[in-house]
Design a protein around this motif. Structure first.
Motif, PDB file in Angstrom:
ATOM      1  N   VAL A  86      -5.323   5.066   7.763  1.00 36.55           N
ATOM      2  CA  VAL A  86      -6.350   4.836   5.690  1.00 36.55           C
ATOM      3  C   VAL A  86      -6.733   5.954   5.378  1.00 36.55           C
ATOM      4  O   VAL A  86      -7.751   5.809   5.939  1.00 36.55           O
ATOM      5  N   LEU A  87      -6.266   6.384   4.514  1.00 37.02           N
ATOM      6  CA  LEU A  87      -6.969   7.016   3.365  1.00 37.02           C
ATOM      7  C   LEU A  87      -6.664   7.188   2.050  1.00 37.02           C
ATOM      8  O   LEU A  87      -5.768   6.973   1.247  1.00 37.02           O
ATOM      9  N   TRP A  88      -7.835   6.509   0.847  1.00 36.68           N
ATOM     10  CA  TRP A  88      -8.088   6.748  -0.732  1.00 36.68           C
ATOM     11  C   TRP A  88      -6.635   6.079  -0.285  1.00 36.68           C
ATOM     12  O   TRP A  88      -6.275   5.826  -1.923  1.00 36.68           O
ATOM     13  N   GLY A  89      -6.569   4.592  -0.189  1.00 37.45           N
ATOM     14  CA  GLY A  89      -5.351   3.611  -0.607  1.00 37.45           C
ATOM     15  C   GLY A  89      -4.304   3.927  -0.144  1.00 37.45           C
ATOM     16  O   GLY A  89      -3.269   3.530   0.239  1.00 37.45           O
ATOM     17  N   TYR A  90      -3.803   4.804   1.044  1.00 40.25           N
ATOM     18  CA  TYR A  90      -2.668   5.653   1.570  1.00 40.25           C
ATOM     19  C   TYR A  90      -2.697   5.004   3.123  1.00 40.25           C
ATOM     20  O   TYR A  90      -3.760   5.330   3.816  1.00 40.25           O
ATOM     21  N   THR A  91      -1.315   4.578   3.374  1.00 40.27           N
ATOM     22  CA  THR A  91      -1.449   4.557   4.825  1.00 40.27           C
ATOM     23  C   THR A  91      -0.731   5.505   5.233  1.00 40.27           C
ATOM     24  O   THR A  91       0.240   6.338   4.689  1.00 40.27           O
ATOM     25  N   VAL A  92      -1.271   5.894   6.249  1.00 42.43           N
ATOM     26  CA  VAL A  92      -0.932   7.671   6.642  1.00 42.43           C
ATOM     27  C   VAL A  92      -0.402   7.679   8.027  1.00 42.43           C
ATOM     28  O   VAL A  92      -1.170   6.250   9.040  1.00 42.43           O
ATOM     29  N   THR A  93       0.675   7.932   8.134  1.00 43.49           N
ATOM     30  CA  THR A  93       1.920   8.163   8.817  1.00 43.49           C
ATOM     31  C   THR A  93       1.739   9.516   9.155  1.00 43.49           C
ATOM     32  O   THR A  93       2.145  10.074   9.073  1.00 43.49           O
ATOM     33  N   VAL A  94       1.701  10.049  10.980  1.00 49.60           N
ATOM     34  CA  VAL A  94       1.360  11.492  11.211  1.00 49.60           C
ATOM     35  C   VAL A  94       2.494  11.543  12.266  1.00 49.60           C
ATOM     36  O   VAL A  94       3.557  10.897  12.851  1.00 49.60           O
ATOM     37  N   CYS A  95       3.573  12.810  12.120  1.00 47.30           N
ATOM     38  CA  CYS A  95       4.073  13.284  12.497  1.00 47.30           C
ATOM     39  C   CYS A  95       3.944  14.787  13.525  1.00 47.30           C
ATOM     40  O   CYS A  95       3.764  15.570  12.618  1.00 47.30           O
ATOM     41  N   ARG A  96       4.728  15.797  14.055  1.00 48.58           N
ATOM     42  CA  ARG A  96       5.316  16.578  14.326  1.00 48.58           C
ATOM     43  C   ARG A  96       5.975  17.496  14.254  1.00 48.58           C
ATOM     44  O   ARG A  96       5.890  18.937  14.383  1.00 48.58           O
ATOM     45  N   THR A  97       7.555  17.125  14.014  1.00 47.39           N
ATOM     46  CA  THR A  97       8.400  17.425  13.699  1.00 47.39           C
ATOM     47  C   THR A  97       9.031  17.489  12.849  1.00 47.39           C
ATOM     48  O   THR A  97       9.051  16.296  11.746  1.00 47.39           O
ATOM     49  N   SER A  98       9.992  18.495  12.438  1.00 45.64           N
ATOM     50  CA  SER A  98      11.048  17.974  10.521  1.00 45.64           C
ATOM     51  C   SER A  98      11.875  16.789  10.516  1.00 45.64           C
ATOM     52  O   SER A  98      12.100  16.013  10.442  1.00 45.64           O
ATOM     53  N   MET A 118       1.325  -1.214   0.195  1.00 45.54           N
ATOM     54  CA  MET A 118      -0.384   0.061  -0.272  1.00 45.54           C
ATOM     55  C   MET A 118       0.912   0.862   0.348  1.00 45.54           C
ATOM     56  O   MET A 118       1.971   0.857   0.721  1.00 45.54           O
ATOM     57  N   PRO A 119       0.111   2.332  -0.899  1.00 44.86           N
ATOM     58  CA  PRO A 119       0.963   3.676  -1.029  1.00 44.86           C
ATOM     59  C   PRO A 119       1.102   4.297   0.700  1.00 44.86           C
ATOM     60  O   PRO A 119       0.497   4.310   0.897  1.00 44.86           O
ATOM     61  N   ASN A 120       2.580   4.824   1.029  1.00 44.62           N
ATOM     62  CA  ASN A 120       2.431   5.717   2.341  1.00 44.62           C
ATOM     63  C   ASN A 120       2.823   7.097   1.609  1.00 44.62           C
ATOM     64  O   ASN A 120       2.681   7.875   0.879  1.00 44.62           O
ATOM     65  N   MET A 121       1.683   7.691   2.723  1.00 39.87           N
ATOM     66  CA  MET A 121       1.916   9.486   2.862  1.00 39.87           C
ATOM     67  C   MET A 121       1.913   9.576   4.097  1.00 39.87           C
ATOM     68  O   MET A 121       1.226   9.141   5.081  1.00 39.87           O
ATOM     69  N   ILE A 122       2.702  10.176   4.666  1.00 37.05           N
ATOM     70  CA  ILE A 122       3.306  10.838   6.131  1.00 37.05           C
ATOM     71  C   ILE A 122       2.099  12.591   5.961  1.00 37.05           C
ATOM     72  O   ILE A 122       2.766  13.527   4.859  1.00 37.05           O
ATOM     73  N   TYR A 123       1.825  12.890   7.430  1.00 42.76           N
ATOM     74  CA  TYR A 123       1.425  14.585   7.653  1.00 42.76           C
ATOM     75  C   TYR A 123       2.472  15.228   8.683  1.00 42.76           C
ATOM     76  O   TYR A 123       1.762  14.418   9.911  1.00 42.76           O
ATOM     77  N   CYS A 124       3.229  15.675   8.376  1.00 39.81           N
ATOM     78  CA  CYS A 124       3.784  16.826   9.124  1.00 39.81           C
ATOM     79  C   CYS A 124       3.249  18.412  10.351  1.00 39.81           C
ATOM     80  O   CYS A 124       2.984  18.764   9.148  1.00 39.81           O
ATOM     81  N   GLU A 125       2.467  17.683  11.210  1.00 40.61           N
ATOM     82  CA  GLU A 125       1.410  18.670  11.714  1.00 40.61           C
ATOM     83  C   GLU A 125       2.349  19.242  13.222  1.00 40.61           C
ATOM     84  O   GLU A 125       2.334  17.899  14.207  1.00 40.61           O
ATOM     85  N   ASP A 126       2.642  20.133  13.573  1.00 42.12           N
ATOM     86  CA  ASP A 126       3.152  20.546  14.593  1.00 42.12           C
ATOM     87  C   ASP A 126       1.439  20.730  15.887  1.00 42.12           C
ATOM     88  O   ASP A 126       2.076  20.535  17.373  1.00 42.12           O
TER      89      ASP A 126
END
Length: 120
Positions: free
Chosen positions: A27-39, A1-9
């Motif tokens: 999972v969002l529209w076929g993407y596995t979503v990983t969230v992080c908070r810093t660069s 499954m394709p990956n998406m990262i959401y970086c938001e503090d």
């Protein structure tokens, strides 16, 4: 499954994103979503996951901007597409288009589903 990262503090924005787009399964529209908070977290995830898409806030509270992070990200994962997210469009719009990153989108907060879906 394709990956998406959401970086938001901002925790509130993260929760709103999860509630409105991912639900419990991350999972969002076929993407596995990983969230992080810093660069720093973003770079670690990019090295490991080589994401297809990175959605990043522009103004991060760790002393960097999403624009700076995206330029570093490009050297680690040149095919990753970047979508910038901000509440401060007027403040950053010129910087976004001067960056060398693979910018495929620019979204205002709160993220509007129809625009986001078209970009993805």
């Amino acid at each position: 499954m394709p990956n998406m990262i959401y970086c938001e503090d901002n925790s509130e924005h993260i929760e709103m994103f999860k509630k409105n787009f991912c639900g419990e399964d991350s999972v969002l529209w076929g993407y596995t979503v990983t969230v992080c908070r810093t660069s720093g977290e973003l770079m670690s995830l990019v090295k490991r996951l080589r994401p297809d898409i990175v959605l990043t806030d522009i103004e991060l509270n760790d002393g960097t901007t999403g624009i700076e992070a995206a330029e570093e990200l490009l050297s680690l994962s040149p095919r990753t597409q970047i979508i910038y997210v901000t509440s401060y469009t007027d403040k950053f719009i010129q910087d976004v288009f001067l960056s060398r990153a693979n910018v495929c989108g620019f979204l205002n907060k709160p993220i509007e589903r129809s625009y986001f879906k078209k970009m993805v």
